[in-house]
Scaffold this active site. Structure first.
Site, short mmCIF file in Angstrom:
data_model
loop_
_atom_site.label_atom_id
_atom_site.label_comp_id
_atom_site.label_asym_id
_atom_site.label_seq_id
_atom_site.Cartn_x
_atom_site.Cartn_y
_atom_site.Cartn_z
CG HIS A 147 41.13 29.76 56.00
ND1 HIS A 147 40.86 29.72 54.66
CD2 HIS A 147 40.00 30.23 56.60
CE1 HIS A 147 39.63 30.14 54.45
NE2 HIS A 147 39.08 30.44 55.61
CG HIS A 218 38.22 35.03 56.19
ND1 HIS A 218 36.93 35.46 56.46
CD2 HIS A 218 38.16 33.68 56.19
CE1 HIS A 218 36.15 34.41 56.63
NE2 HIS A 218 36.87 33.31 56.46
CD GLU A 356 36.78 33.56 52.78
OE1 GLU A 356 37.85 33.02 53.14
OE2 GLU A 356 35.65 33.07 53.02
#
Length: 393
Positions: A147, A218, A356
Site C-alpha cells: 500500500h 480501504h 478493495e
C-alpha cells in the site's frame, strides 16, 4: 490528453494487510458486541480531529443526504463511518473506524478507511523496473512493499474541500521520489453520496514522469454494524471466475486460476465462514481470504458489477460496481483486538472485511497483468461505487 486509463488496460486480461496471523475465533468478538447506532454527531466530534499533522490541519467532514450519512477525515483521506438504514429502517454504521485523528495515527492497523496509494496492494521485494530503471521502495510487509510503502497516502494530510452537503474533494501532491516512486503525482479523489444510497469514489491523477498508480479505498465493513460481532455469516457473491493465487508472502504467482471447485468460487452466494477453514493452500497463505479476484466484466471499461455482500442480521445489502479489473477480498484475518473503534468495540478477529477495487497485486513485476503505468500527458481516471439497499426491498 485525458484518457479512460483503466478501461484500455483492462483489455490485457489489501490492514488489514498486516503480516502477523492470529488464531482468535469469533467467540471473543461475540462477547464484545455494541450498538453501532450509538455513534453519531454527538459522540464523533470535530474537536477530536482538530489538530496539526506534518504542519497541516486535520478536520472531520460530515456528508449527508436524505437517505445516508458519512464521516470522513482528510488525515489519510479516510472514511470514518457510514450510516445506512437496515431492513427495519434503523440507521446502522457499517464502516469501522476511530473517533479521533490520534486514534487513527496510533492504530496498529494503518489502513482503516484510508485512501490508498501511490500503489495499492503489494510489490514484491520493494523493487520494480520502469523504462529500464530499477526503483527501490520501502519494504513494510514481510520483505515486500504494501500500500505505497511505510508512509503511504494513509498517513498524509490531504487538502479537503466540502463542495456541498454530499460531496468531499480531497487533493494531494505526491512529490517526485516520495517513498521511492518517480514523478510528481497530482491526485484528486472525490467522495460523494447519492440519493440512491451510494457512496461514489472517483479518482484522478496526473504525473510529470512515468510512474505506477493503483489507487483504492480501504474501508473495513461490517454490514451488521460496527462492533456487532463476527462477519463470518455475511453472504458474499463476487463476479469473478478467476483469482490470482499467492505465495506465503501474498505475492501473486502470475497465474489466473479458475475459482471453480475451490473455496474461492463466489459466483453463487456463500457465507464468508462457510469454507474459510477448508484445508486449502491458498487459504493457509492468506490466513483466510486475502486475495485478488479477476472480475469477469472488467474488459468493458464501464462501471461493472463486482460483488454483492449481505449482512445476515441487518439485511443490509452492499453492491459494488467498478471500472477496475480486480477486487481484493480480505476477511479480517489479522485483526487482533489491539485497537478501539469509535463505538467502543475492539477490532476483534474477523469482525470486519474489506472489498478493495483495484488493479492486481505486484503488477509492476507481472507483465501479463493489466498494467498501471501512468505516463506524462495522460490522466488516470477510475470510478467505484458502493450501493446500499436491504433484503426487504
Amino acid at each position: 490528453m485525458k484518457i479512460k486509463y483503466l478501461s484500455a488496460l483492462a483489455l490485457a486480461t489489501m490492514i488489514s494487510f498486516t503480516s502477523c496471523k492470529d488464531d482468535k475465533k469469533e467467540d471473543t468478538a461475540e462477547s464484545n458486541k455494541v450498538d453501532s447506532t450509538a455513534v453519531s454527531e454527538m459522540e464523533l466530534q470535530a474537536k477530536d480531529f482538530d489538530t496539526l499533522i506534518d504542519d497541516k490541519k486535520v478536520s472531520l467532514y460530515w456528508l449527508k443526504n436524505d437517505s445516508i450519512k458519512a464521516a470522513f477525515t482528510n488525515y489519510g483521506g479516510r472514511l470514518v463511518g457510514l450510516w445506512v438504514p437496515d431492513k427495519n429502517g434503523k440507521m446502522t454504521d457499517v464502516v469501522v473506524g476511530m473517533n479521533s485523528a490520534e486514534g487513527f495515527a496510533n492504530a496498529t492497523e494503518p489502513y482503516f478507511g484510508a485512501t490508498i496509494g501511490r500503489v495499492g496492494n503489494r510489490i514484491a521485494k520493494g523493487k520494480f523496473k520502469l523504462n529500464g530503471e530499477e526503483y527501490t521502495i520501502p519494504q513494510n510487509n514481510n520483505g515486500n512493499t504494501l500500500h505505497g510503502g511505510k508512509k503511504g497516502f494513509q498517513y498524509v494530510v490531504w487538502d479537503g474541500e466540502k463542495r456541498n452537503d454530499s460531496t468531499l474533494v480531497l487533493h494531494y501532491k505526491s512529490p517526485d521520489m516520495e517513498e521511492g516512486f518517480p514523478g510528481n503525482l497530482d491526485v484528486t479523489v472525490t467522495y460523494s453520496l447519492t440519493s440512491d444510497r451510494s457512496v461514489m469514489m472517483e479518482y484522478e491523477a496526473t504525473t510529470d514522469k512515468a510512474t505506477p498508480v493503483n489507487l483504492t479505498n480501504h474501508a473495513f465493513f461490517n454490514l451488521n454494524g460496527e462492533g456487532s460481532g463476527s462477519i463470518l455469516q455475511h453472504e458474499v457473491q463476487i463476479e469473478a471466475d478467476k483469482f490470482t493465487p499467492v505465495d506465503g508472502g501474498l505475492i501473486p504467482s502470475g497465474e489466473l486460476k479458475e475459482v471453480a471447485g475451490t473455496p474461492f468460487d463466489f459466483t453463487q452466494p456463500h457465507t464468508i465462514g462457510e469454507r474459510i477453514e477448508t484445508d486449502n493452500e491458498q487459504l493457509k497463505n492468506g490466513g483466510g481470504y486475502d486475495h485478488n479476484f479477476v472480475l469477469t466484466e472488467a474488459q468493458t471499461g464501464d462501471l461493472n458489477k463486482a460483488a454483492t455482500v449481505t449482512g445476515d442480521q441487518s439485511g443490509i445489502v452492499m453492491d459494488i460496481f467498478t471500472q477496475e479489473p480486480g477486487l481484493q477480498f480480505y476477511s479480517g484475518n489479522f485483526m487482533q483486538s489491539k485497537n478501539t473503534f469509535k463505538s467502543g468495540a475492539k477490532d476483534e478477529y474477523r469482525t470486519a472485511f474489506a472489498m478493495e477495487t483495484q488493479h492486481f497485486p505486484d503488477t509492476p513485476n507481472q507483465p501479463e497483468f493489466p498494467q498501471i503505468t501512468l505516463e506524462p500527458g495522460d490522466t488516470y481516471q477510475t470510478v467505484s461505487e458502493y450501493k446500499f439497499s436491504t433484503t426487504n426491498q
